[in-house]
Design an enzyme around this catalytic site. Structure first.
Site, PDB file in Angstrom:
ATOM      1  N   ASN A 145       0.795  -1.215   0.000  1.00 22.17           N
ATOM      2  CA  ASN A 145       0.000   0.000   0.000  1.00 22.17           C
ATOM      3  C   ASN A 145       0.841   1.285   0.000  1.00 22.17           C
ATOM      4  O   ASN A 145       0.862   2.041  -0.991  1.00 22.17           O
ATOM      5  CB  ASN A 145      -0.929  -0.105   1.218  1.00 22.17           C
ATOM      6  CG  ASN A 145      -1.885   1.029   1.407  1.00 22.17           C
ATOM      7  OD1 ASN A 145      -1.576   2.172   1.142  1.00 22.17           O
ATOM      8  ND2 ASN A 145      -3.077   0.727   1.900  1.00 22.17           N
ATOM      9  N   TRP A 146       1.556   1.554   1.107  1.00 20.58           N
ATOM     10  CA  TRP A 146       2.247   2.854   1.138  1.00 20.58           C
ATOM     11  C   TRP A 146       3.481   2.853   0.261  1.00 20.58           C
ATOM     12  O   TRP A 146       3.887   3.900  -0.225  1.00 20.58           O
ATOM     13  CB  TRP A 146       2.477   3.364   2.561  1.00 20.58           C
ATOM     14  CG  TRP A 146       3.465   2.712   3.473  1.00 20.58           C
ATOM     15  CD1 TRP A 146       3.828   1.408   3.530  1.00 20.58           C
ATOM     16  CD2 TRP A 146       4.223   3.383   4.513  1.00 20.58           C
ATOM     17  NE1 TRP A 146       4.734   1.213   4.545  1.00 20.58           N
ATOM     18  CE2 TRP A 146       5.009   2.400   5.164  1.00 20.58           C
ATOM     19  CE3 TRP A 146       4.306   4.693   4.962  1.00 20.58           C
ATOM     20  CZ2 TRP A 146       5.859   2.692   6.234  1.00 20.58           C
ATOM     21  CZ3 TRP A 146       5.157   4.981   6.031  1.00 20.58           C
ATOM     22  CH2 TRP A 146       5.919   4.003   6.642  1.00 20.58           C
ATOM     23  N   TYR A 172       7.257 -15.601  -0.272  1.00 22.22           N
ATOM     24  CA  TYR A 172       6.832 -14.722   0.819  1.00 22.22           C
ATOM     25  C   TYR A 172       5.944 -15.467   1.800  1.00 22.22           C
ATOM     26  O   TYR A 172       5.116 -16.290   1.413  1.00 22.22           O
ATOM     27  CB  TYR A 172       6.054 -13.514   0.260  1.00 22.22           C
ATOM     28  CG  TYR A 172       5.640 -12.532   1.339  1.00 22.22           C
ATOM     29  CD1 TYR A 172       6.535 -11.569   1.792  1.00 22.22           C
ATOM     30  CD2 TYR A 172       4.376 -12.603   1.931  1.00 22.22           C
ATOM     31  CE1 TYR A 172       6.180 -10.682   2.802  1.00 22.22           C
ATOM     32  CE2 TYR A 172       4.009 -11.720   2.943  1.00 22.22           C
ATOM     33  CZ  TYR A 172       4.910 -10.764   3.373  1.00 22.22           C
ATOM     34  OH  TYR A 172       4.567  -9.893   4.380  1.00 22.22           O
ATOM     35  N   GLN A 182      -2.466   0.187   6.040  1.00 26.90           N
ATOM     36  CA  GLN A 182      -1.118   0.760   6.196  1.00 26.90           C
ATOM     37  C   GLN A 182      -1.223   2.289   6.240  1.00 26.90           C
ATOM     38  O   GLN A 182      -2.303   2.840   5.982  1.00 26.90           O
ATOM     39  CB  GLN A 182      -0.209   0.300   5.040  1.00 26.90           C
ATOM     40  CG  GLN A 182       0.986  -0.461   5.545  1.00 26.90           C
ATOM     41  CD  GLN A 182       1.910  -0.993   4.478  1.00 26.90           C
ATOM     42  OE1 GLN A 182       1.682  -0.844   3.286  1.00 26.90           O
ATOM     43  NE2 GLN A 182       2.974  -1.635   4.915  1.00 26.90           N
ATOM     44  N   ASP A 229       7.212  -2.087  11.478  1.00 28.59           N
ATOM     45  CA  ASP A 229       6.854  -3.391  12.017  1.00 28.59           C
ATOM     46  C   ASP A 229       7.358  -3.700  13.426  1.00 28.59           C
ATOM     47  O   ASP A 229       6.609  -4.146  14.272  1.00 28.59           O
ATOM     48  CB  ASP A 229       7.375  -4.496  11.082  1.00 28.59           C
ATOM     49  CG  ASP A 229       6.893  -4.334   9.650  1.00 28.59           C
ATOM     50  OD1 ASP A 229       6.230  -3.324   9.336  1.00 28.59           O
ATOM     51  OD2 ASP A 229       7.174  -5.227   8.840  1.00 28.59           O
ATOM     52  N   TRP A 266      13.278  -1.421  12.261  1.00 26.53           N
ATOM     53  CA  TRP A 266      12.763  -0.156  12.801  1.00 26.53           C
ATOM     54  C   TRP A 266      13.271   0.115  14.214  1.00 26.53           C
ATOM     55  O   TRP A 266      12.625   0.813  14.985  1.00 26.53           O
ATOM     56  CB  TRP A 266      11.223  -0.151  12.757  1.00 26.53           C
ATOM     57  CG  TRP A 266      10.717  -0.089  11.348  1.00 26.53           C
ATOM     58  CD1 TRP A 266      10.391  -1.151  10.555  1.00 26.53           C
ATOM     59  CD2 TRP A 266      10.518   1.076  10.527  1.00 26.53           C
ATOM     60  NE1 TRP A 266      10.002  -0.721   9.304  1.00 26.53           N
ATOM     61  CE2 TRP A 266      10.059   0.643   9.265  1.00 26.53           C
ATOM     62  CE3 TRP A 266      10.676   2.460  10.746  1.00 26.53           C
ATOM     63  CZ2 TRP A 266       9.756   1.524   8.219  1.00 26.53           C
ATOM     64  CZ3 TRP A 266      10.361   3.331   9.697  1.00 26.53           C
ATOM     65  CH2 TRP A 266       9.916   2.862   8.469  1.00 26.53           C
ATOM     66  N   GLU A 306      16.692  -0.729   1.220  1.00 29.01           N
ATOM     67  CA  GLU A 306      15.437  -0.606   1.974  1.00 29.01           C
ATOM     68  C   GLU A 306      15.614   0.416   3.096  1.00 29.01           C
ATOM     69  O   GLU A 306      14.741   1.250   3.343  1.00 29.01           O
ATOM     70  CB  GLU A 306      15.072  -1.984   2.552  1.00 29.01           C
ATOM     71  CG  GLU A 306      13.758  -2.020   3.296  1.00 29.01           C
ATOM     72  CD  GLU A 306      13.323  -3.437   3.665  1.00 29.01           C
ATOM     73  OE1 GLU A 306      14.138  -4.380   3.509  1.00 29.01           O
ATOM     74  OE2 GLU A 306      12.175  -3.607   4.102  1.00 29.01           O
TER      75      GLU A 306
END
Ligand code: DGY
Length: 426
Positions: free
Chosen positions: A35-36, A82, A102, A167, A354, A397
């Site tokens: 989504n984002w 995945y 999201q 996350d 994160w 990333e």
């Protein structure tokens, strides 16, 4: 490397990750539409292919549910690389999607696409597409109001750490403790087959992620039931700031399109958020922090999302000054702003997802907000650090704020897109 080569490299990543109408974040680690990610990717496409930029967002909204919900993953085609895939989510939708959402950055992106179309005198050609996206965007924002703010505080309550997009932030550790993981069972992670496990969330975190997915499946992905009974409910500072900003951008579009009643509704949502968001200010930490809805406790963690208050347009002089003091303190401790966790926190880990790394998309929002609020030097530092990471190390990333090394997947779509969008105004 020259700017032309960096631009060409970024475009090559978007081309390689393009699956026809949508872009995967990274072909191995994340082989579906997120989504984002897609919203930010559209900003990159917009620098050289306007039609493809709009299509990216339109494809995402083709997976919107009837109640306005917009899923965080759309499984346009299956991929065994995945986990958890479509059969685990079992939402029963066509196309198959996940059952959580999201951060709602899409309205802000669509406003940017529209402003860019106006600047190029292309607005006539895109007006109908804007009208159609506007209806879908406001339906999604109403869904947040109706299902993700049970106490009507003007915040966004995440029902899963993955909804926040951040996350494994430590903000979810204490609120995650009551999640019952006893029935999760055996499973094989795929992320740690592609990437070093030191960069990824732990097994305990994954058990909690899966327990919450299983809870959603057991509720038949009925969002009213999930809102009422979910064992994890955290008012996320990131999503709350992002939705407030997105509602302002959607209001701008509503006024432009002459949508009077929707404009009134959006003003109401903005008023509610402005009146209620102070609940997420942590007096002891002098910072914006996420708060557990079930216990009322502040996380007490200063994360990169805490700095989205500028992007949200809150313009509170005392709180802005406190956040700028944190920014200067953190900026003196690390080479590259903005680490996803305060480097003075004992849980700071420079390459673990994160809990330390710098994320280009968050920096883009922080830098945009600082510039709009008139904090030019701080805005310039955040932008400079972000672009320097990409120039020196490529399009990862995320990156270590300490030495700039890449963390997570390489050839990453949203990082390449932020390069294109943010270096374009050089
Ligand atoms: C993942 O699989 O790590 C994603 O972040 C979930 O959205």
């Amino acid at each position: 490397m020259t700017i032309d080569k960096l631009d060409a490299g970024a475009r090559a990543i978007l081309t390689a990750n393009d699956r026809g109408g949508y872009t995967v974040p990274n072909g191995q680690v994340y082989p579906f539409q997120w989504n984002w990610d897609s919203a930010f990717v559209a900003l990159g496409f917009d620098t050289y292919n306007r039609d493809r930029a709009w299509t990216e967002v339109e494809t995402l909204f083709n997976a919107q549910w009837d109640d306005g919900f917009l899923p965080h993953i759309v499984f346009w085609q299956d991929d065994p690389g995945y986990f958890p895939g479509p059969s685990v989510w079992a939402t029963g939708k066509t196309p198959v999607t996940s059952g959580i959402t999201q951060p709602p950055v899409a309205a802000t992106v669509v406003r940017k696409l529209w402003d860019s179309a106006i600047a190029a005198s292309a607005d006539d050609a895109y007006r109908l597409r804007l009208e159609s996206l506007f209806d879908k965007l406001i339906a999604w924002h109403r869904w947040f109001r109706d299902y993700r703010d049970p106490d009507g505080r003007g915040v966004v309550v995440a029902m899963h750490p993955w909804e926040t997009g951040r996350d494994n932030s430590p903000e979810w550790d204490a609120p995650g403790e009551p999640i019952d993981i006893s029935g999760v069972g055996e499973y094989t992670r795929r992320d740690t087959g592609h990437l070093d496990a030191k960069m990824r969330p732990t097994k305990l975190e994954y058990d909690r992620y899966l327990a919450l997915v299983q809870y959603g499946v057991a509720q038949g992905w009925d969002h009213a039931k999930i809102t009422a009974g979910n064992p994890f409910k955290v008012a996320d500072i990131g999503m709350s700031m992002i939705l407030l900003r997105a509602n302002r951008d959607l209001l701008h579009l509503a006024e432009y399109l002459g949508r009077g009643s929707e404009a009134d509704e959006l003003r109401q949502m903005i008023d509610t958020a402005e009146a209620g968001i102070g609940w997420l200010w942590d007096d002891a930490k002098h910072s914006w922090c996420s708060r557990d809805l079930l216990t009322g406790r502040s996380s007490g963690f200063i994360t990169s999302a805490s700095f989205l208050s500028f992007y949200a347009g809150l313009a509170d002089p005392a709180k802005d000054a406190a956040m700028l003091a944190h920014l200067h303190r953190i900026g003196s401790k690390v080479e590259y702003l903005m680490p996803s966790l305060d480097p003075e926190d004992p849980g700071f880990q420079m390459i673990r997802y994160w809990r330390g790394p710098v994320w280009a998309v968050v920096n883009f929002m922080i830098g945009t907000g600082l510039a709009e609020a008139g904090f030019d030097a701080e805005a310039a530092r955040v932008r400079h650090d972000t672009l320097a990471l990409m120039e020196r190390n490529g399009y990862y990333e995320a990156y270590s704020p300490v030495d700039g090394s890449g963390s997570g997947g390489d050839d990453f779509s949203w990082t390449a897109a932020i390069w294109l969008a943010w270096s374009a105004d050089r």
